[in-house]
Design a protein around this motif. Structure first.
Motif, PDB file in Angstrom:
ATOM      1  N   TYR A 188       8.694   4.029  -1.249  1.00 31.83           N
ATOM      2  CA  TYR A 188       8.647   2.578  -1.395  1.00 31.83           C
ATOM      3  C   TYR A 188       7.969   1.918  -0.200  1.00 31.83           C
ATOM      4  CZ  TYR A 188      10.962   1.504  -5.771  1.00 31.83           C
ATOM      5  OH  TYR A 188      11.239   1.352  -7.106  1.00 31.83           O
ATOM      6  N   LYS A 189       8.183   2.462   0.971  1.00 34.34           N
ATOM      7  CA  LYS A 189       7.524   1.906   2.161  1.00 34.34           C
ATOM      8  C   LYS A 189       6.002   2.012   2.019  1.00 34.34           C
ATOM      9  CE  LYS A 189       7.218   2.434   7.223  1.00 34.34           C
ATOM     10  NZ  LYS A 189       7.304   0.987   7.530  1.00 34.34           N
ATOM     11  N   ALA A 190       5.537   3.136   1.480  1.00 36.31           N
ATOM     12  CA  ALA A 190       4.095   3.329   1.296  1.00 36.31           C
ATOM     13  C   ALA A 190       3.521   2.332   0.289  1.00 36.31           C
ATOM     14  CB  ALA A 190       3.800   4.756   0.845  1.00 36.31           C
ATOM     15  N   THR A 191       4.319   1.930  -0.702  1.00 39.32           N
ATOM     16  CA  THR A 191       3.831   0.947  -1.672  1.00 39.32           C
ATOM     17  C   THR A 191       3.832  -0.461  -1.096  1.00 39.32           C
ATOM     18  OG1 THR A 191       5.966   0.388  -2.695  1.00 39.32           O
ATOM     19  CG2 THR A 191       4.805   2.322  -3.557  1.00 39.32           C
ATOM     20  N   MET A 192       4.741  -0.726  -0.147  1.00 37.80           N
ATOM     21  CA  MET A 192       4.962  -2.095   0.318  1.00 37.80           C
ATOM     22  C   MET A 192       4.249  -2.432   1.622  1.00 37.80           C
ATOM     23  SD  MET A 192       6.743  -3.618  -1.923  1.00 37.80           S
ATOM     24  CE  MET A 192       6.927  -5.084  -0.921  1.00 37.80           C
ATOM     25  N   ASP A 193       4.120  -1.488   2.519  1.00 41.49           N
ATOM     26  CA  ASP A 193       3.575  -1.754   3.846  1.00 41.49           C
ATOM     27  C   ASP A 193       2.048  -1.662   3.817  1.00 41.49           C
ATOM     28  OD1 ASP A 193       2.754  -1.735   6.501  1.00 41.49           O
ATOM     29  OD2 ASP A 193       4.427  -0.498   7.190  1.00 41.49           O
ATOM     30  N   PRO A 194       1.347  -2.782   4.048  1.00 43.25           N
ATOM     31  CA  PRO A 194      -0.116  -2.743   3.979  1.00 43.25           C
ATOM     32  C   PRO A 194      -0.756  -1.721   4.916  1.00 43.25           C
ATOM     33  CG  PRO A 194       0.651  -5.012   3.974  1.00 43.25           C
ATOM     34  CD  PRO A 194       1.860  -4.157   4.254  1.00 43.25           C
ATOM     35  N   ASN A 195      -0.096  -1.422   6.032  1.00 44.43           N
ATOM     36  CA  ASN A 195      -0.646  -0.420   6.952  1.00 44.43           C
ATOM     37  C   ASN A 195      -0.784   0.948   6.280  1.00 44.43           C
ATOM     38  OD1 ASN A 195      -0.922  -2.073   9.246  1.00 44.43           O
ATOM     39  ND2 ASN A 195       1.268  -1.891   9.670  1.00 44.43           N
ATOM     40  N   ILE A 196       0.080   1.201   5.301  1.00 45.57           N
ATOM     41  CA  ILE A 196       0.057   2.476   4.587  1.00 45.57           C
ATOM     42  C   ILE A 196      -0.609   2.315   3.219  1.00 45.57           C
ATOM     43  CG2 ILE A 196       1.432   4.442   3.789  1.00 45.57           C
ATOM     44  CD1 ILE A 196       3.691   3.447   5.633  1.00 45.57           C
ATOM     45  N   SER A 197      -0.263   1.235   2.518  1.00 47.43           N
ATOM     46  CA  SER A 197      -0.719   1.097   1.131  1.00 47.43           C
ATOM     47  C   SER A 197      -2.236   1.006   1.010  1.00 47.43           C
ATOM     48  CB  SER A 197      -0.061  -0.112   0.469  1.00 47.43           C
ATOM     49  OG  SER A 197      -0.483  -1.317   1.063  1.00 47.43           O
ATOM     50  N   LEU A 198      -2.909   0.474   2.032  1.00 51.29           N
ATOM     51  CA  LEU A 198      -4.373   0.436   1.985  1.00 51.29           C
ATOM     52  C   LEU A 198      -4.958   1.838   1.877  1.00 51.29           C
ATOM     53  CD1 LEU A 198      -5.327  -2.321   4.600  1.00 51.29           C
ATOM     54  CD2 LEU A 198      -5.703  -2.409   2.123  1.00 51.29           C
ATOM     55  N   HIS A 199      -4.314   2.810   2.522  1.00 49.85           N
ATOM     56  CA  HIS A 199      -4.777   4.198   2.435  1.00 49.85           C
ATOM     57  C   HIS A 199      -4.638   4.720   1.003  1.00 49.85           C
ATOM     58  CE1 HIS A 199      -5.341   5.319   6.758  1.00 49.85           C
ATOM     59  NE2 HIS A 199      -4.612   4.229   6.910  1.00 49.85           N
ATOM     60  N   TYR A 200      -3.540   4.358   0.360  1.00 47.70           N
ATOM     61  CA  TYR A 200      -3.334   4.816  -1.014  1.00 47.70           C
ATOM     62  C   TYR A 200      -4.300   4.136  -1.973  1.00 47.70           C
ATOM     63  CZ  TYR A 200       0.494   7.818   0.170  1.00 47.70           C
ATOM     64  OH  TYR A 200       1.223   8.860   0.685  1.00 47.70           O
ATOM     65  N   MET A 201      -4.599   2.861  -1.722  1.00 51.07           N
ATOM     66  CA  MET A 201      -5.606   2.183  -2.532  1.00 51.07           C
ATOM     67  C   MET A 201      -6.961   2.875  -2.398  1.00 51.07           C
ATOM     68  SD  MET A 201      -4.796  -1.847  -1.898  1.00 51.07           S
ATOM     69  CE  MET A 201      -5.943  -2.339  -3.188  1.00 51.07           C
ATOM     70  N   ALA A 202      -7.343   3.187  -1.168  1.00 51.85           N
ATOM     71  CA  ALA A 202      -8.619   3.863  -0.920  1.00 51.85           C
ATOM     72  C   ALA A 202      -8.659   5.226  -1.596  1.00 51.85           C
ATOM     73  CB  ALA A 202      -8.853   4.002   0.578  1.00 51.85           C
ATOM     74  N   ALA A 203      -7.531   5.934  -1.555  1.00 53.91           N
ATOM     75  CA  ALA A 203      -7.474   7.259  -2.166  1.00 53.91           C
ATOM     76  C   ALA A 203      -7.636   7.184  -3.681  1.00 53.91           C
ATOM     77  CB  ALA A 203      -6.149   7.941  -1.813  1.00 53.91           C
ATOM     78  N   ILE A 204      -7.030   6.177  -4.308  1.00 54.45           N
ATOM     79  CA  ILE A 204      -7.146   5.994  -5.759  1.00 54.45           C
ATOM     80  C   ILE A 204      -8.605   5.747  -6.138  1.00 54.45           C
ATOM     81  CG2 ILE A 204      -6.578   4.414  -7.653  1.00 54.45           C
ATOM     82  CD1 ILE A 204      -3.861   3.957  -6.140  1.00 54.45           C
ATOM     83  N   ILE A 205      -9.262   4.914  -5.370  1.00 59.48           N
ATOM     84  CA  ILE A 205     -10.675   4.589  -5.639  1.00 59.48           C
ATOM     85  C   ILE A 205     -11.561   5.807  -5.393  1.00 59.48           C
ATOM     86  CG2 ILE A 205     -12.614   3.186  -4.829  1.00 59.48           C
ATOM     87  CD1 ILE A 205     -10.328   1.025  -4.202  1.00 59.48           C
ATOM     88  N   GLN A 206     -11.317   6.502  -4.294  1.00 59.47           N
ATOM     89  CA  GLN A 206     -12.069   7.710  -3.972  1.00 59.47           C
ATOM     90  C   GLN A 206     -11.913   8.751  -5.090  1.00 59.47           C
ATOM     91  OE1 GLN A 206     -10.455  10.555  -1.064  1.00 59.47           O
ATOM     92  NE2 GLN A 206     -12.236  10.098   0.224  1.00 59.47           N
ATOM     93  N   ASP A 207     -10.711   8.886  -5.608  1.00 58.83           N
ATOM     94  CA  ASP A 207     -10.422   9.840  -6.678  1.00 58.83           C
ATOM     95  C   ASP A 207     -11.160   9.465  -7.961  1.00 58.83           C
ATOM     96  OD1 ASP A 207      -8.857  12.086  -7.814  1.00 58.83           O
ATOM     97  OD2 ASP A 207      -7.813  10.522  -8.936  1.00 58.83           O
ATOM     98  N   ALA A 208     -11.208   8.168  -8.264  1.00 58.93           N
ATOM     99  CA  ALA A 208     -11.903   7.718  -9.472  1.00 58.93           C
ATOM    100  C   ALA A 208     -13.400   8.005  -9.376  1.00 58.93           C
ATOM    101  CB  ALA A 208     -11.663   6.222  -9.687  1.00 58.93           C
ATOM    102  N   ILE A 209     -13.984   7.747  -8.207  1.00 59.50           N
ATOM    103  CA  ILE A 209     -15.406   8.019  -8.001  1.00 59.50           C
ATOM    104  C   ILE A 209     -15.680   9.516  -8.159  1.00 59.50           C
ATOM    105  CG2 ILE A 209     -17.261   8.024  -6.277  1.00 59.50           C
ATOM    106  CD1 ILE A 209     -16.013   5.377  -5.193  1.00 59.50           C
ATOM    107  N   ALA A 210     -14.799  10.339  -7.583  1.00 59.10           N
ATOM    108  CA  ALA A 210     -14.952  11.796  -7.681  1.00 59.10           C
ATOM    109  C   ALA A 210     -14.846  12.267  -9.127  1.00 59.10           C
ATOM    110  CB  ALA A 210     -13.897  12.488  -6.818  1.00 59.10           C
TER     111      ALA A 210
END
Length: 295
Positions: free
Chosen positions: A212-234
């Motif tokens: 839940y912290k990873a979903t809520m804390d922008p310091n962490i969640s931005l990394h997960y957003m980037a990973a989702i986008i990177q995965d879609a491009i791949a």
């Protein structure tokens, strides 16, 4: 193989915006707002928060993507799927508010990690599936949908809810949280990809608070957003044989819809010249100059 990958042109394939789902319209109407007003509001928040924009650029660089993709995802989520964005700071406050609250990912008192030990999940125990958090949790999700969702199994009736709703929302009514409107299930799927490219440890379902912290804390969640986008491009490059990295409307569409590998395979089978944006991605491409101005 690389030579067979075609680059998707910029812009929208549809001349006008595809239909917006009723659920989004209902939420916007209930808040006595409009899509234009919500778009302008989130744009204003991002313009004022230069620290957040700097973080977005820094994280995007680490994951090798254009920061416009992250901007597009944030703007799309807060225009269509979330009531409002007052400030990024509000998400830090919410992350702190959830800290210390006991959370457990379970159904009928049974933890998800115990639940997936059932024989119905045997196919998910293959080594190549277990070694990838995305493949592992996607497999569990598919088995739940096919074998348990809305069905009676061994005398137990299971709810007609998706995997995320059934196991990963013990306290909150919403399906997604934070700046990127991430779901706990999506975070668990992407944890391997994030751990490889950041200084964050892999997350486990047994530590729900950290998820839940990873979903809520922008310091962490931005990394997960980037990973989702990177995965879609791949996914689209590998399976669909097209490079969508220059089309933020398509990455926004996939951020909204999820399941990029299956969607890339479906696109490949259709024989269409180019993948197409949905209503959410259409807005991103249509207002791309406004979004680029933030950077």
């Amino acid at each position: 193989m690389a030579q067979s990958v075609r680059t998707v042109p910029e812009g929208n394939r549809y001349r006008s915006q595809p239909n917006i789902p009723y659920a989004s319209a209902r939420r916007t109407s209930a808040s006595k707002s409009s899509y234009d007003a919500k778009f302008e509001k989130v744009l204003g928040v991002l313009k004022r928060d230069r620290g957040l924009i700097s973080s977005i650029k820094r994280v995007a660089s680490r994951y090798g993507i254009d920061p416009i993709h992250i901007i597009g995802a944030i703007v799309g989520e807060h225009t269509y799927n979330y009531d409002t964005l007052d400030s990024a700071q509000s998400y830090y406050v919410k992350a702190l508010a959830y800290a210390g609250v006991r959370i457990s990912f379970e159904i009928n008192g049974e933890h998800v990690e115990t639940f997936v030990e059932r024989p119905q999940f045997d196919r998910c125990r293959k080594a190549h599936i277990q070694e990838s958090s995305d493949r592992r949790w996607s497999c569990y999700e598919n088995v739940w949908n096919g074998k348990f969702r809305g069905r009676s199994v061994d005398g137990v009736r299971y709810p007609k809810k998706n995997f995320n709703e059934a196991f990963f929302q013990p306290l909150f009514a919403g399906q997604s949280f934070g700046l990127g409107q991430l779901s706990p299930l999506t975070v668990l799927k992407m944890t391997d990809r994030v751990a490889r490219q950041s200084n964050f440890r892999k997350l486990e379902a047994t530590n729900a608070e950290s998820v839940y912290k990873a979903t809520m804390d922008p310091n962490i969640s931005l990394h997960y957003m980037a990973a989702i986008i990177q995965d879609a491009i791949a996914a689209y490059k590998s399976v669909g044989k097209v490079d969508i990295s220059n089309n933020p409307g398509l990455t926004a569409t996939l951020y909204n819809l999820g399941d990029p590998w299956s969607r890339a395979a479906k696109f490949r089978r259709t024989g269409q010249a180019w993948p197409r944006e949905n209503y959410y991605g259409w807005l991103v491409n249509d207002r791309i100059d406004d979004l680029r101005a933030l950077l």
